[in-house]
Design a protein around this motif. Structure first.
Motif, mmCIF file in Angstrom:
data_model
loop_
_atom_site.group_PDB
_atom_site.id
_atom_site.type_symbol
_atom_site.label_atom_id
_atom_site.label_comp_id
_atom_site.label_asym_id
_atom_site.label_seq_id
_atom_site.Cartn_x
_atom_site.Cartn_y
_atom_site.Cartn_z
ATOM 1 N N UNK A 107 0.846 -1.197 0.000
ATOM 2 C CA UNK A 107 0.000 0.000 0.000
ATOM 3 C C UNK A 107 0.883 1.248 0.000
ATOM 4 N N UNK A 108 0.602 2.242 -0.841
ATOM 5 C CA UNK A 108 1.398 3.483 -0.819
ATOM 6 C C UNK A 108 1.443 4.085 0.584
ATOM 7 N N UNK A 109 2.582 4.634 0.934
ATOM 8 C CA UNK A 109 2.790 5.089 2.308
ATOM 9 C C UNK A 109 1.950 6.310 2.675
ATOM 10 N N UNK A 110 1.306 6.925 1.697
ATOM 11 C CA UNK A 110 0.412 8.046 2.012
ATOM 12 C C UNK A 110 -0.666 7.622 3.008
ATOM 13 N N UNK A 111 -1.075 6.359 2.944
ATOM 14 C CA UNK A 111 -2.090 5.862 3.875
ATOM 15 C C UNK A 111 -1.610 6.002 5.311
ATOM 16 N N UNK A 112 -0.319 5.815 5.547
ATOM 17 C CA UNK A 112 0.224 5.830 6.899
ATOM 18 C C UNK A 112 0.792 7.189 7.291
ATOM 19 N N UNK A 113 1.197 7.964 6.294
ATOM 20 C CA UNK A 113 1.764 9.297 6.539
ATOM 21 C C UNK A 113 0.978 10.321 5.728
ATOM 22 N N UNK A 114 -0.281 10.580 6.105
ATOM 23 C CA UNK A 114 -1.155 11.444 5.288
ATOM 24 C C UNK A 114 -0.665 12.875 5.144
ATOM 25 N N UNK A 115 0.118 13.357 6.089
ATOM 26 C CA UNK A 115 0.587 14.738 6.038
ATOM 27 C C UNK A 115 1.985 14.877 5.447
ATOM 28 N N UNK A 116 2.553 13.792 4.964
ATOM 29 C CA UNK A 116 3.889 13.825 4.368
ATOM 30 C C UNK A 116 3.869 14.765 3.164
ATOM 31 N N UNK A 117 4.835 15.668 3.074
ATOM 32 C CA UNK A 117 4.777 16.724 2.057
ATOM 33 C C UNK A 117 5.193 16.264 0.659
#
Length: 349
Positions: A107-117
């Motif tokens: 799964x793309x890490x955006x799911x776990x780090x939603x605020x990652x720039x």
């Protein structure tokens, strides 16, 4: 007839004696390593060599100094930096979360780090971070990706930092607490997460002109610890090998994920040809003797390390040096030679 019998008997005795002598010479890896680590060309050895098989110590020598200035002798249980051997601990901790269902490797890490720039968080997966196919550069998050994630190999220390952020977020625990608990569960009683109170052997940078620089303190910060810096002893690394490779840390399915590969890469210690890269482990299934391991090297920190494991005979070969040579051509000289000695002996047969 009597003379012929005597001749045959004598010939047989000579052949048996010769074979035993040859066998003894072949198995005399201890003497060969003893001789090797005293060499001064192409460089000096300064570190610990530790070999363990089936949980039993087979060879243990400390040679040189823990501090070149004070001439304090090294000891077997001195603490060294893992350098990149740290990656396999981070990978194992992430896989434990996979077993709990808190992390999906694909799964793309955006799911776990939603605020990652970073926009690439929408495409890079934890799997790609762990096997160095993310396209990230080694030390810089701000550069554009080298390639489309998953299409090539490019070693990235910073990729393990990002993976570590996912680990902390999904576990709800700090990397320090996770590593400390993992070391304790593996009986690694002399290994630590880096902090100011930790005793660490001094690292030495060996310059190309032969002079050295004593590194009083590590320049690594916590961002580097996920992939480049934990503190261990050689005997504790052998304990780790016994645990991780024999079903004591991961379930069989997740261990298989860690030690399987979809990408290859070349490293001078293992082979002139590319071999597999799993999760924080190089997988050498191209040679006659199946081999799992990883290296660690950082000249400015002054440490060189190799951790090798041979599952068929449950043998660990660990070399940890508190020196790192700026001349990369000879950086792994002793590690390569010791590996060759062991592989040519009957220890792995």
């Amino acid at each position: 007839m009597k003379q012929l019998f005597k001749l045959l008997f004598f010939t047989t005795v000579m052949l048996v004696t010769s074979c035993k002598a040859s066998q003894k010479e072949k198995d005399n890896y201890s003497t060969k390593i003893d001789s090797l680590i005293q060499a001064t060309v192409p460089r000096n050895f300064n570190g610990v060599v530790y070999i363990q098989q089936n949980g039993k110590e087979k060879y243990a020598k400390a040679y040189g100094y823990s501090n070149f200035d004070t001439k304090v002798a090294l000891k077997i249980n001195d603490n060294f930096s893992t350098m990149s051997i740290a990656k396999q601990f981070t990978a194992a901790l992430i896989l434990q979360q996979v077993e709990k269902g808190t992390i999906d490797l694909n799964t793309p890490i955006r799911k776990y780090l939603p605020d990652f720039k970073y926009a690439w968080a929408d495409t890079i997966t934890v799997h790609q971070l762990l096997n160095n196919t993310s396209g990230l550069y080694s030390e810089n998050l701000d550069k554009p990706l080298k390639f489309e994630p998953g299409t090539a190999f490019s070693y990235s220390n910073i990729g393990y930092y990002v993976a570590g952020l996912v680990l902390e977020k999904q576990s709800g625990k700090s990397f320090e607490s996770l590593v400390t608990a993992l070391f304790k569960s593996c009986g690694m009683n002399n290994s630590y997460y880096p902090n100011k109170s930790t005793l660490l052997t001094k690292g030495h940078t060996i310059k190309k002109d032969g002079t050295y620089k004593l590194n009083e303190n590590s320049d690594f910060d916590p961002e580097n610890y996920f992939g480049s810096h934990l503190i261990v002893t050689a005997p504790d690394l052998a304990k780790w090998n016994e645990q991780i490779h024999n079903g004591k840390v991961l379930e069989p399915a997740t261990y298989k994920m860690m030690t399987s590969y979809t990408i290859t890469d070349q490293h001078q210690l293992f082979s002139e040809d590319p071999i597999g890269y799993g999760y924080g482990l190089r997988i050498n299934d191209k040679d006659k003797i199946y081999e799992i391991g990883h290296t660690g090297f950082h000249p400015s920190e002054g440490f060189t390390a190799v951790n090798l494991y041979y599952p068929q005979t449950k043998t660990s070969v660990i070399i940890m040096e508190n020196v790192a040579n700026e001349n990369f051509d000879i950086a792994y000289y002793f590690e390569q030679e010791i590996r060759t000695i062991v592989k040519q002996s009957n220890l792995l047969k």
